[in-house]
Design a protein around this motif. Structure first.
Motif, PDB file in Angstrom:
ATOM      1  N   UNK A 131       0.844  -1.204   0.000  1.00  0.00           N
ATOM      2  CA  UNK A 131       0.000   0.000   0.000  1.00  0.00           C
ATOM      3  C   UNK A 131       0.874   1.248   0.000  1.00  0.00           C
ATOM      4  N   UNK A 132       1.924   1.243   0.805  1.00  0.00           N
ATOM      5  CA  UNK A 132       2.818   2.400   0.850  1.00  0.00           C
ATOM      6  C   UNK A 132       3.527   2.607  -0.488  1.00  0.00           C
ATOM      7  N   UNK A 133       3.911   1.539  -1.148  1.00  0.00           N
ATOM      8  CA  UNK A 133       4.557   1.665  -2.466  1.00  0.00           C
ATOM      9  C   UNK A 133       3.596   2.244  -3.488  1.00  0.00           C
ATOM     10  N   UNK A 134       2.363   1.839  -3.450  1.00  0.00           N
ATOM     11  CA  UNK A 134       1.384   2.367  -4.424  1.00  0.00           C
ATOM     12  C   UNK A 134       1.172   3.842  -4.237  1.00  0.00           C
ATOM     13  N   UNK A 135       1.306   4.332  -3.012  1.00  0.00           N
ATOM     14  CA  UNK A 135       1.121   5.755  -2.752  1.00  0.00           C
ATOM     15  C   UNK A 135       2.425   6.522  -2.844  1.00  0.00           C
ATOM     16  N   UNK A 136       3.510   5.823  -3.160  1.00  0.00           N
ATOM     17  CA  UNK A 136       4.788   6.488  -3.359  1.00  0.00           C
ATOM     18  C   UNK A 136       5.460   6.890  -2.059  1.00  0.00           C
ATOM     19  N   UNK A 137       5.201   6.167  -0.987  1.00  0.00           N
ATOM     20  CA  UNK A 137       5.796   6.503   0.307  1.00  0.00           C
ATOM     21  C   UNK A 137       6.892   5.525   0.640  1.00  0.00           C
ATOM     22  N   UNK A 138       7.534   4.881  -0.132  1.00  0.00           N
ATOM     23  CA  UNK A 138       8.586   3.979   0.322  1.00  0.00           C
ATOM     24  C   UNK A 138       9.724   3.994  -0.642  1.00  0.00           C
TER      25      UNK A 138
END
Length: 177
Positions: A170-177
Motif C-alpha cells: 500500500x505504501x509503495x502504491x502511494x509512493x511513500x517507500x
C-alpha cells in the motif's frame, strides 16, 4: 315554459332580474351581519358585511356577467359532451388510436425491429490513460484498484509478515517507500 326542460338550456343573462336579485342578497346579508355583530362581536359582523357586499360589487363591475357566461359555456360544453354521439365516437377513436400505438410498440420489440441501443460511455476506470476528443480524464477521476493476483503466503513466514507485506504494498502504491 316548455323550453326549460330541454337538455342544455341555460337562460340568458338578464340585467332586469339580476340587479334586484343582487340587491336583495346584499340586503339580507347586511341584516344577518348586524345580527352576527350583536351576538358574536365586531369581527363576525365586519366579516358578514364583507361577504354581503360581494353580490352588488360583482354586478357593478361586470364580473357577475362574466361569471354567468363562464358557467353557461361550461354547462353547454358538458351537455354537448354527454349527449352528443359524435363526441363519443371521437372519444372511441382516440382510445382505439392509443391502443394501436401501444400494440405496435409491443410488436416492434418482439419482432426485433427495436432501434439499436446506444453504446454506453466508457467508465472512468476504462478511460484512464486513453486520450479522447474531450482530452485527458479529469484530475478528480481516480483509477480503480486493478485486480492483482493474490500472493501466496510463503511457508516460512508468519501471519504478521504477510500483514506487513500488504502494508508495504500500500505504501509503495502511494509512493511513500
Amino acid at each position: 315554459m316548455w323550453f326549460l326542460c330541454e337538455p342544455g338550456y341555460v337562460p340568458d343573462f338578464n340585467d332586469l332580474t339580476l340587479l334586484p336579485f343582487c340587491a336583495g342578497l346584499t340586503l339580507l346579508g347586511l341584516i344577518a351581519s348586524w345580527a352576527a355583530w350583536r351576538r358574536r362581536g365586531l369581527a363576525s359582523g365586519v366579516r358578514g358585511v364583507a361577504w354581503s357586499l360581494l353580490p352588488v360589487s360583482l354586478y357593478m363591475t361586470g364580473l357577475l356577467e362574466l361569471l354567468w357566461d363562464v358557467v353557461k359555456s361550461v354547462t353547454s360544453w358538458v351537455t354537448h359532451l354527454i349527449f352528443s354521439p359524435t363526441v363519443w365516437a371521437g372519444v372511441a377513436l382516440f382510445g382505439v388510436s392509443v391502443v394501436l400505438y401501444v400494440v405496435s410498440g409491443v410488436a416492434r420489440t418482439r419482432r426485433g425491429d427495436a432501434p439499436e441501443k446506444v453504446a454506453k460511455p466508457k467508465q472512468v476506470s476504462d478511460a484512464i490513460g486513453e486520450l479522447t476528443a474531450s482530452g485527458p480524464p479529469a484530475a478528480s477521476a481516480k483509477p480503480t484498484k486493478q485486480a492483482k493476483p493474490a500472493k501466496a503466503p510463503k511457508a516460512g513466514k508468519s501471519q504478521e509478515s504477510s500483514e506487513f507485506d500488504e502494508i508495504e504494498d500500500i505504501l509503495k502504491r502511494h509512493g511513500i517507500n
